[in-house]
Design a protein around this motif. Structure first.
Motif, PDB file in Angstrom:
ATOM      1  N   GLU A 255       0.830  -1.211   0.000  1.00 63.73           N
ATOM      2  CA  GLU A 255       0.000   0.000   0.000  1.00 63.73           C
ATOM      3  C   GLU A 255       0.861   1.255   0.000  1.00 63.73           C
ATOM      4  O   GLU A 255       0.569   2.227  -0.722  1.00 63.73           O
ATOM      5  N   GLU A 256       1.936   1.245   0.790  1.00 66.38           N
ATOM      6  CA  GLU A 256       2.828   2.409   0.840  1.00 66.38           C
ATOM      7  C   GLU A 256       3.554   2.596  -0.493  1.00 66.38           C
ATOM      8  O   GLU A 256       3.710   3.727  -0.964  1.00 66.38           O
ATOM      9  N   LEU A 257       4.001   1.507  -1.119  1.00 70.15           N
ATOM     10  CA  LEU A 257       4.661   1.602  -2.414  1.00 70.15           C
ATOM     11  C   LEU A 257       3.707   2.144  -3.473  1.00 70.15           C
ATOM     12  O   LEU A 257       4.091   2.986  -4.300  1.00 70.15           O
ATOM     13  N   ILE A 258       2.469   1.716  -3.436  1.00 73.43           N
ATOM     14  CA  ILE A 258       1.469   2.200  -4.389  1.00 73.43           C
ATOM     15  C   ILE A 258       1.175   3.681  -4.141  1.00 73.43           C
ATOM     16  O   ILE A 258       1.092   4.471  -5.080  1.00 73.43           O
ATOM     17  N   THR A 259       1.055   4.072  -2.887  1.00 73.22           N
ATOM     18  CA  THR A 259       0.859   5.487  -2.562  1.00 73.22           C
ATOM     19  C   THR A 259       2.020   6.310  -3.101  1.00 73.22           C
ATOM     20  O   THR A 259       1.824   7.362  -3.720  1.00 73.22           O
ATOM     21  N   PHE A 260       3.243   5.828  -2.878  1.00 73.34           N
ATOM     22  CA  PHE A 260       4.420   6.529  -3.371  1.00 73.34           C
ATOM     23  C   PHE A 260       4.349   6.675  -4.895  1.00 73.34           C
ATOM     24  O   PHE A 260       4.585   7.752  -5.444  1.00 73.34           O
ATOM     25  N   THR A 261       4.034   5.591  -5.585  1.00 79.18           N
ATOM     26  CA  THR A 261       4.006   5.604  -7.047  1.00 79.18           C
ATOM     27  C   THR A 261       2.936   6.567  -7.565  1.00 79.18           C
ATOM     28  O   THR A 261       3.164   7.303  -8.522  1.00 79.18           O
ATOM     29  N   GLU A 262       1.788   6.584  -6.912  1.00 77.16           N
ATOM     30  CA  GLU A 262       0.692   7.443  -7.366  1.00 77.16           C
ATOM     31  C   GLU A 262       0.912   8.917  -7.011  1.00 77.16           C
ATOM     32  O   GLU A 262       0.507   9.798  -7.753  1.00 77.16           O
ATOM     33  N   GLU A 263       1.563   9.181  -5.884  1.00 82.90           N
ATOM     34  CA  GLU A 263       1.742  10.570  -5.428  1.00 82.90           C
ATOM     35  C   GLU A 263       3.140  11.123  -5.691  1.00 82.90           C
ATOM     36  O   GLU A 263       3.359  12.318  -5.554  1.00 82.90           O
ATOM     37  N   GLY A 264       4.081  10.261  -6.031  1.00 82.83           N
ATOM     38  CA  GLY A 264       5.443  10.699  -6.293  1.00 82.83           C
ATOM     39  C   GLY A 264       6.256  10.971  -5.036  1.00 82.83           C
ATOM     40  O   GLY A 264       7.384  11.471  -5.111  1.00 82.83           O
ATOM     41  N   LYS A 265       5.691  10.637  -3.892  1.00 81.71           N
ATOM     42  CA  LYS A 265       6.393  10.797  -2.618  1.00 81.71           C
ATOM     43  C   LYS A 265       5.654   9.976  -1.574  1.00 81.71           C
ATOM     44  O   LYS A 265       4.509   9.581  -1.772  1.00 81.71           O
ATOM     45  N   LEU A 266       6.338   9.760  -0.475  1.00 85.33           N
ATOM     46  CA  LEU A 266       5.742   9.067   0.662  1.00 85.33           C
ATOM     47  C   LEU A 266       5.910   9.986   1.858  1.00 85.33           C
ATOM     48  O   LEU A 266       7.030  10.347   2.206  1.00 85.33           O
ATOM     49  N   THR A 267       4.799  10.394   2.442  1.00 87.44           N
ATOM     50  CA  THR A 267       4.830  11.365   3.528  1.00 87.44           C
ATOM     51  C   THR A 267       4.436  10.706   4.838  1.00 87.44           C
ATOM     52  O   THR A 267       3.400  10.047   4.922  1.00 87.44           O
ATOM     53  N   PHE A 268       5.291  10.884   5.838  1.00 91.05           N
ATOM     54  CA  PHE A 268       5.005  10.396   7.180  1.00 91.05           C
ATOM     55  C   PHE A 268       4.753  11.597   8.070  1.00 91.05           C
ATOM     56  O   PHE A 268       5.567  12.513   8.128  1.00 91.05           O
ATOM     57  N   GLU A 269       3.629  11.593   8.755  1.00 89.88           N
ATOM     58  CA  GLU A 269       3.321  12.647   9.715  1.00 89.88           C
ATOM     59  C   GLU A 269       3.318  12.028  11.104  1.00 89.88           C
ATOM     60  O   GLU A 269       2.768  10.946  11.295  1.00 89.88           O
ATOM     61  N   PHE A 270       3.957  12.723  12.054  1.00 95.64           N
ATOM     62  CA  PHE A 270       4.080  12.175  13.396  1.00 95.64           C
ATOM     63  C   PHE A 270       4.322  13.303  14.382  1.00 95.64           C
ATOM     64  O   PHE A 270       4.645  14.424  14.000  1.00 95.64           O
ATOM     65  N   SER A 271       4.159  12.989  15.654  1.00 92.63           N
ATOM     66  CA  SER A 271       4.444  13.945  16.725  1.00 92.63           C
ATOM     67  C   SER A 271       5.818  13.629  17.293  1.00 92.63           C
ATOM     68  O   SER A 271       6.136  12.470  17.558  1.00 92.63           O
ATOM     69  N   ASP A 272       6.617  14.676  17.499  1.00 87.15           N
ATOM     70  CA  ASP A 272       7.941  14.459  18.082  1.00 87.15           C
ATOM     71  C   ASP A 272       7.827  14.365  19.602  1.00 87.15           C
ATOM     72  O   ASP A 272       6.729  14.335  20.164  1.00 87.15           O
ATOM     73  N   ASP A 273       8.964  14.327  20.285  1.00 90.24           N
ATOM     74  CA  ASP A 273       8.975  14.181  21.745  1.00 90.24           C
ATOM     75  C   ASP A 273       8.293  15.343  22.463  1.00 90.24           C
ATOM     76  O   ASP A 273       7.857  15.199  23.605  1.00 90.24           O
ATOM     77  N   ASN A 274       8.191  16.495  21.806  1.00 91.33           N
ATOM     78  CA  ASN A 274       7.536  17.668  22.393  1.00 91.33           C
ATOM     79  C   ASN A 274       6.094  17.811  21.929  1.00 91.33           C
ATOM     80  O   ASN A 274       5.500  18.878  22.057  1.00 91.33           O
ATOM     81  N   ASP A 275       5.547  16.742  21.353  1.00 96.66           N
ATOM     82  CA  ASP A 275       4.180  16.723  20.812  1.00 96.66           C
ATOM     83  C   ASP A 275       3.956  17.746  19.695  1.00 96.66           C
ATOM     84  O   ASP A 275       2.830  18.177  19.463  1.00 96.66           O
ATOM     85  N   GLU A 276       5.015  18.134  19.014  1.00 98.30           N
ATOM     86  CA  GLU A 276       4.890  19.009  17.855  1.00 98.30           C
ATOM     87  C   GLU A 276       4.761  18.144  16.610  1.00 98.30           C
ATOM     88  O   GLU A 276       5.449  17.140  16.462  1.00 98.30           O
ATOM     89  N   GLU A 277       3.858  18.544  15.728  1.00 99.86           N
ATOM     90  CA  GLU A 277       3.634  17.786  14.504  1.00 99.86           C
ATOM     91  C   GLU A 277       4.848  17.913  13.586  1.00 99.86           C
ATOM     92  O   GLU A 277       5.356  19.005  13.353  1.00 99.86           O
ATOM     93  N   GLN A 278       5.309  16.779  13.091  1.00100.51           N
ATOM     94  CA  GLN A 278       6.449  16.713  12.187  1.00100.51           C
ATOM     95  C   GLN A 278       6.033  15.980  10.922  1.00100.51           C
ATOM     96  O   GLN A 278       5.033  15.264  10.901  1.00100.51           O
ATOM     97  N   GLN A 279       6.832  16.153   9.896  1.00102.61           N
ATOM     98  CA  GLN A 279       6.568  15.476   8.632  1.00102.61           C
ATOM     99  C   GLN A 279       7.899  15.034   8.033  1.00102.61           C
ATOM    100  O   GLN A 279       8.886  15.774   8.082  1.00102.61           O
ATOM    101  N   TRP A 280       7.916  13.833   7.510  1.00103.76           N
ATOM    102  CA  TRP A 280       9.091  13.330   6.819  1.00103.76           C
ATOM    103  C   TRP A 280       8.642  12.858   5.446  1.00103.76           C
ATOM    104  O   TRP A 280       7.632  12.185   5.320  1.00103.76           O
ATOM    105  N   VAL A 281       9.393  13.247   4.400  1.00109.45           N
ATOM    106  CA  VAL A 281       9.021  12.891   3.036  1.00109.45           C
ATOM    107  C   VAL A 281      10.127  12.063   2.399  1.00109.45           C
ATOM    108  O   VAL A 281      11.297  12.457   2.412  1.00109.45           O
ATOM    109  N   VAL A 282       9.752  10.922   1.852  1.00107.08           N
ATOM    110  CA  VAL A 282      10.647  10.098   1.049  1.00107.08           C
ATOM    111  C   VAL A 282      10.322  10.427  -0.406  1.00107.08           C
ATOM    112  O   VAL A 282       9.176  10.323  -0.828  1.00107.08           O
ATOM    113  N   SER A 283      11.344  10.841  -1.150  1.00103.97           N
ATOM    114  CA  SER A 283      11.101  11.267  -2.528  1.00103.97           C
ATOM    115  C   SER A 283      11.454  10.203  -3.568  1.00103.97           C
ATOM    116  O   SER A 283      11.155  10.362  -4.747  1.00103.97           O
ATOM    117  N   LYS A 284      12.097   9.113  -3.126  1.00104.14           N
ATOM    118  CA  LYS A 284      12.429   8.056  -4.077  1.00104.14           C
ATOM    119  C   LYS A 284      12.496   6.713  -3.358  1.00104.14           C
ATOM    120  O   LYS A 284      13.087   6.609  -2.288  1.00104.14           O
TER     121      LYS A 284
END
Length: 154
Positions: free
Chosen positions: A66-95
């Motif tokens: 599912e993640e590979l298909i999302t990546f292929t369809e959107e051209g990136k894979l985005t992870f959203e998460f809260s860090d240790d301070n409960d601040e929203e973070q985002q990490w993007v895999v571009s390839k």
């Protein structure tokens, strides 16, 4: 079962896997699917033995597809998460780099869920007893079809 949708990533196990995947991808712009599969095996999220049937392994292989298909369809894979301070973070895999062997592994594992060579998977049995079985089975079949197409295009 803890599922609220037919996709693996719409289940408790799938969300646990997604968190593990984010950790494996963190700090990387480019990831190799083969390395992720290897790391998941080393951390017991997957197995080397294709005959070993486990509910978690089903969700991880489907979630990875599912993640590979999302990546292929959107051209990136985005992870959203809260860090240790409960601040929203985002990490993007571009390839994501993958090989025929990587896709073969996912295809073999996912196909065995709906067309087992041996023992019927618990995942299949649980969905078979639900009102969403046909929708779930269609989703799994779409994963197989898309991975097969990706393999053909390599």
């Amino acid at each position: 079962m803890g599922a609220w949708g037919v996709k693996s990533l719409e289940s408790d196990e799938g969300l646990d896997f997604e968190d593990e995947l984010r950790k494996l991808c963190e700090g990387k712009d480019v990831v190799e699917l083969g390395a992720i599969i290897r790391d998941l095996k080393e951390n017991t999220w997957l197995t080397d033995d294709p005959n070993e049937i486990e509910f978690l392994y089903d969700h991880v292989t489907m979630g990875l597809a599912e993640e590979l298909i999302t990546f292929t369809e959107e051209g990136k894979l985005t992870f959203e998460f809260s860090d240790d301070n409960d601040e929203e973070q985002q990490w993007v895999v571009s390839k994501i780099i993958y090989t025929h062997a990587d896709l073969d592994f996912l295809l073999e594992q996912i196909t065995d869920i709906v067309q087992p060579k041996g023992e019927v998977h618990e995942t299949y049995e649980l969905w078979e007893d639900s009102n969403s079985f046909d929708e779930w089975k269609a989703h799994v079949q779409s994963l197989i079809e898309k991975l097969t197409e990706y393999k053909r295009l390599l």
